[in-house]
Design a protein around this motif. Structure first.
Motif, PDB file in Angstrom:
ATOM      1  N   GLN A  98       0.861  -1.180   0.000  1.00 16.85           N
ATOM      2  CA  GLN A  98       0.000   0.000   0.000  1.00 16.85           C
ATOM      3  C   GLN A  98       0.899   1.231   0.000  1.00 16.85           C
ATOM      4  O   GLN A  98       1.815   1.342   0.827  1.00 16.85           O
ATOM      5  CB  GLN A  98      -0.895   0.026   1.247  1.00 16.85           C
ATOM      6  CG  GLN A  98      -1.760   1.258   1.378  1.00 16.85           C
ATOM      7  CD  GLN A  98      -2.847   1.313   0.310  1.00 16.85           C
ATOM      8  OE1 GLN A  98      -3.651   0.396   0.188  1.00 16.85           O
ATOM      9  NE2 GLN A  98      -2.863   2.386  -0.473  1.00 16.85           N
ATOM     10  N   ASP A  99       0.672   2.151  -0.952  1.00 17.11           N
ATOM     11  CA  ASP A  99       1.482   3.370  -0.989  1.00 17.11           C
ATOM     12  C   ASP A  99       1.370   4.121   0.331  1.00 17.11           C
ATOM     13  O   ASP A  99       0.272   4.264   0.902  1.00 17.11           O
ATOM     14  CB  ASP A  99       1.016   4.276  -2.121  1.00 17.11           C
ATOM     15  CG  ASP A  99       1.476   3.789  -3.490  1.00 17.11           C
ATOM     16  OD1 ASP A  99       2.392   2.939  -3.532  1.00 17.11           O
ATOM     17  OD2 ASP A  99       0.916   4.258  -4.502  1.00 17.11           O
ATOM     18  N   VAL A 100       2.516   4.605   0.816  1.00 15.10           N
ATOM     19  CA  VAL A 100       2.601   5.439   2.005  1.00 15.10           C
ATOM     20  C   VAL A 100       3.056   6.819   1.555  1.00 15.10           C
ATOM     21  O   VAL A 100       3.944   6.942   0.693  1.00 15.10           O
ATOM     22  CB  VAL A 100       3.588   4.838   3.028  1.00 15.10           C
ATOM     23  CG1 VAL A 100       3.801   5.779   4.196  1.00 15.10           C
ATOM     24  CG2 VAL A 100       3.076   3.490   3.510  1.00 15.10           C
ATOM     25  N   TYR A 101       2.493   7.866   2.119  1.00 17.53           N
ATOM     26  CA  TYR A 101       2.771   9.220   1.667  1.00 17.53           C
ATOM     27  C   TYR A 101       3.546   9.976   2.741  1.00 17.53           C
ATOM     28  O   TYR A 101       3.192   9.928   3.930  1.00 17.53           O
ATOM     29  CB  TYR A 101       1.472   9.943   1.319  1.00 17.53           C
ATOM     30  CG  TYR A 101       0.671   9.191   0.287  1.00 17.53           C
ATOM     31  CD1 TYR A 101       0.946   9.343  -1.067  1.00 17.53           C
ATOM     32  CD2 TYR A 101      -0.322   8.286   0.667  1.00 17.53           C
ATOM     33  CE1 TYR A 101       0.232   8.628  -2.025  1.00 17.53           C
ATOM     34  CE2 TYR A 101      -1.034   7.572  -0.283  1.00 17.53           C
ATOM     35  CZ  TYR A 101      -0.755   7.745  -1.623  1.00 17.53           C
ATOM     36  OH  TYR A 101      -1.451   7.027  -2.566  1.00 17.53           O
ATOM     37  N   ILE A 102       4.604  10.684   2.326  1.00 19.65           N
ATOM     38  CA  ILE A 102       5.500  11.365   3.243  1.00 19.65           C
ATOM     39  C   ILE A 102       5.629  12.821   2.813  1.00 19.65           C
ATOM     40  O   ILE A 102       5.813  13.110   1.619  1.00 19.65           O
ATOM     41  CB  ILE A 102       6.887  10.684   3.264  1.00 19.65           C
ATOM     42  CG1 ILE A 102       6.733   9.213   3.680  1.00 19.65           C
ATOM     43  CG2 ILE A 102       7.835  11.408   4.220  1.00 19.65           C
ATOM     44  CD1 ILE A 102       7.998   8.394   3.530  1.00 19.65           C
ATOM     45  N   ALA A 103       5.519  13.748   3.777  1.00 19.50           N
ATOM     46  CA  ALA A 103       5.591  15.177   3.478  1.00 19.50           C
ATOM     47  C   ALA A 103       6.426  15.878   4.538  1.00 19.50           C
ATOM     48  O   ALA A 103       6.491  15.441   5.691  1.00 19.50           O
ATOM     49  CB  ALA A 103       4.195  15.783   3.425  1.00 19.50           C
ATOM     50  N   PRO A 104       7.102  16.981   4.173  1.00 22.95           N
ATOM     51  CA  PRO A 104       7.857  17.749   5.167  1.00 22.95           C
ATOM     52  C   PRO A 104       6.937  18.509   6.110  1.00 22.95           C
ATOM     53  O   PRO A 104       5.852  18.949   5.713  1.00 22.95           O
ATOM     54  CB  PRO A 104       8.690  18.705   4.304  1.00 22.95           C
ATOM     55  CG  PRO A 104       7.901  18.855   3.044  1.00 22.95           C
ATOM     56  CD  PRO A 104       7.221  17.543   2.821  1.00 22.95           C
TER      57      PRO A 104
END
Length: 517
Positions: free
Chosen positions: A160-166
């Protein structure tokens, strides 16, 4: 009088200043009497992440059952340093990293928005009022304000795609600056559980195993693992049963090469799940057969017996799976067949069997997959094969109450027979009756007057069953015993409502229990 009032006012003001801020509890309306039941989970192991620092991780979980309140578990089980969660949010997902505007809710820990998770520990959040949908995607965002060590606790091969943001964008529906992390099998990080409160839920079933359970050969972001497919079947059958996936690719019973050994992690990953009522012991043993040297049937059967015993002592029913074929050598194939014969034998201790081998095997060549179910590696079923495994589950094995048959003779409950709430068993002379009353009490009455009671009035008693082991048991709607005669160990015994007003249980050696004893 004025001085007294002034002192009282000062004291009250001090109390108000030192009390913790509980406003958010009341604002979210989270009070519920329903027990917690797992809706989604992954088995914790060591991931391959480089660490996070001042970043938000948005993770997508596919629910099995819905609920009106939610809570999450965050784990640092295999960490090397404490981790800090600076903010946590839950929301409905629309697509990709985006969430439904207005659905976002704050998740707190002990009333605070942040929490430090010690090394080797996990924390469970407070309850949050959130309408959890069944069979749908929920986004859980964790803001990590401080550097986390690499190789954290999570789940590899999450598919499952995991999303990462600053920065902290945990409450942002658009998740500004976020990018998908599709590497490493789309691992989950720190998040291991989503539990719900749902009064209709009858419990959770845990799928315990390795890569077949983990759905390794299925496509990412499609939720086509066999436990996901089982959750769909349960919903369509009107059964509110949580389905929890505790598969780890490469896992086996005895070694720690891919996650902790199955025998070691079983209590934590299965018996400590919220609302667990059933476990499916699936494909760990396949990896033991692939080791050098391969495990023997004696070793594998011994491991199964141990897990069955541990589950039963925790009042968890065991659904044993047969081992799927993988084009093994004749010696290893013989071991696989011996293990499968044990699983299917009535003396194994298994409460039910999920025959995965028959579901995906070729009837003309039982040592191999049916070609249409082979992913191409002769080891993992493809998506059609995973669906076939889910289809092979007998949903009756996941019924909250043991199925009962109606009495077939006057005054008598033979093994497997019983009465439901509001029903009665009448003696052969029709003067006396055994009643499962509407108030939950089990009584005996003559001419409308109660002459005996089991003392279960006000309980949630739902049915009375004469069990095959000789025990007469009253169950609540979740299958939990609320009263019993204590006569187990007498297979074939039956209950009899006698003309003299006594309820008796007869075994081969005569009466072993009576209401007037």
């Amino acid at each position: 009088m004025k001085r007294w009032f002034y002192r009282l006012f000062k004291a009250a003001l001090v109390v108000l200043m030192i009390l913790p801020d509980t406003t958010h509890y009341f604002a979210q309306g989270i009070v519920s009497a329903a027990p917690w039941v797992g809706s989604w989970s992954v088995a914790p192991s060591v991931t391959d992440d480089p660490g996070f620092n001042n970043q938000t991780v948005r993770q997508i979980v596919r629910t099995s059952i819905g609920g009106t309140s939610a809570r999450i578990r965050v784990s640092n089980l295999f960490g090397t340093a404490p981790i800090v969660i600076g903010n946590a949010r839950i929301a409905r997902r629309t697509r990709g990293q985006q969430t439904v505007t207005g659905s976002d809710r704050a998740i707190t820990f002990g009333g605070q928005p942040n929490v430090t998770v010690p090394v080797g520990a996990s924390v469970v959040s407070d309850a949050v009022a959130f309408q959890v949908p069944a069979l749908a995607d929920v986004a859980i965002s964790l803001y990590l304000p401080q550097q986390t060590p690499p190789r954290s606790t999570g789940h590899v091969d999450g598919l499952q795609d995991v999303y990462i943001a600053p920065g902290d964008v945990s409450a942002d529906p658009a998740f500004s600056g976020g990018t998908a992390n599709s590497a490493g099998g789309q691992s989950y990080y720190f998040l291991t559980n989503l539990d719900v409160q749902n009064p209709a839920a009858t419990g959770a079933v845990v799928a315990f195993g390795a890569s077949i359970t983990d759905g390794l050969a299925s496509r990412a972001n499609t939720n086509r693992r066999w436990p996901n497919r089982l959750a769909i079947r349960l919903q369509r059958a009107g059964m509110t049963v949580g389905v929890l996936n505790q598969g780890i690719s490469g896992n086996d019973f005895f070694t720690d090469d891919a996650g902790q050994a199955g025998l070691r992690r079983f209590d934590r990953d299965v018996l400590q799940q919220a609302g667990v009522k059933w476990v499916v012991i699936s494909d760990d043993a396949v990896n033991n057969l692939l080791r050098d040297p391969p495990a023997t049937s004696t070793q594998l059967i011994g491991a199964l017996r141990q897990l069955i015993d541990r589950a039963h002592r925790a009042n968890v029913k065991v659904i044993c799976s047969t081992l799927t074929p993988f084009n093994a050598s004749p010696e290893i194939e013989s071991t696989r067949q011996e293990v499968n014969a044990f699983v299917q034998d009535s003396s194994s201790g298994c409460d039910a069997v999920l025959d995965q081998a028959s579901a995906v095997g070729d009837p003309a060549d039982p040592a191999n997959f049916l070609p249409g179910y082979n992913s191409g590696d002769n080891l993992h079923p493809n998506e059609a094969g995973l669906q076939a495994i889910a289809n092979a589950m007998d949903l009756e094995a996941l019924a909250a109450l043991p199925p009962i048959q109606a009495p077939s003779a006057c005054g008598q409950l033979a093994p497997g027979q019983g009465i439901a709430r509001g029903q009665r068993l009448t003696s052969c002379d029709s003067r006396t009756s055994l009643n499962m009353q509407a108030d939950g009490d089990l009584t005996i009455s003559q001419a409308g007057t109660a002459i005996w009671s089991a003392g279960t009035g006000g309980s949630a008693s739902a049915e009375l069953r004469m069990q095959e082991n000789g025990n007469l048991v009253a169950f609540d709607s979740n299958g939990v015993p609320v009263w019993e005669s204590g006569t187990s160990g007498h297979p074939g015994a039956y209950a009899y409502m006698q003309d003299d007003g006594s309820l008796a249980i007869y075994a081969s050696n005569g009466v072993i229990w009576a209401s007037n004893m």
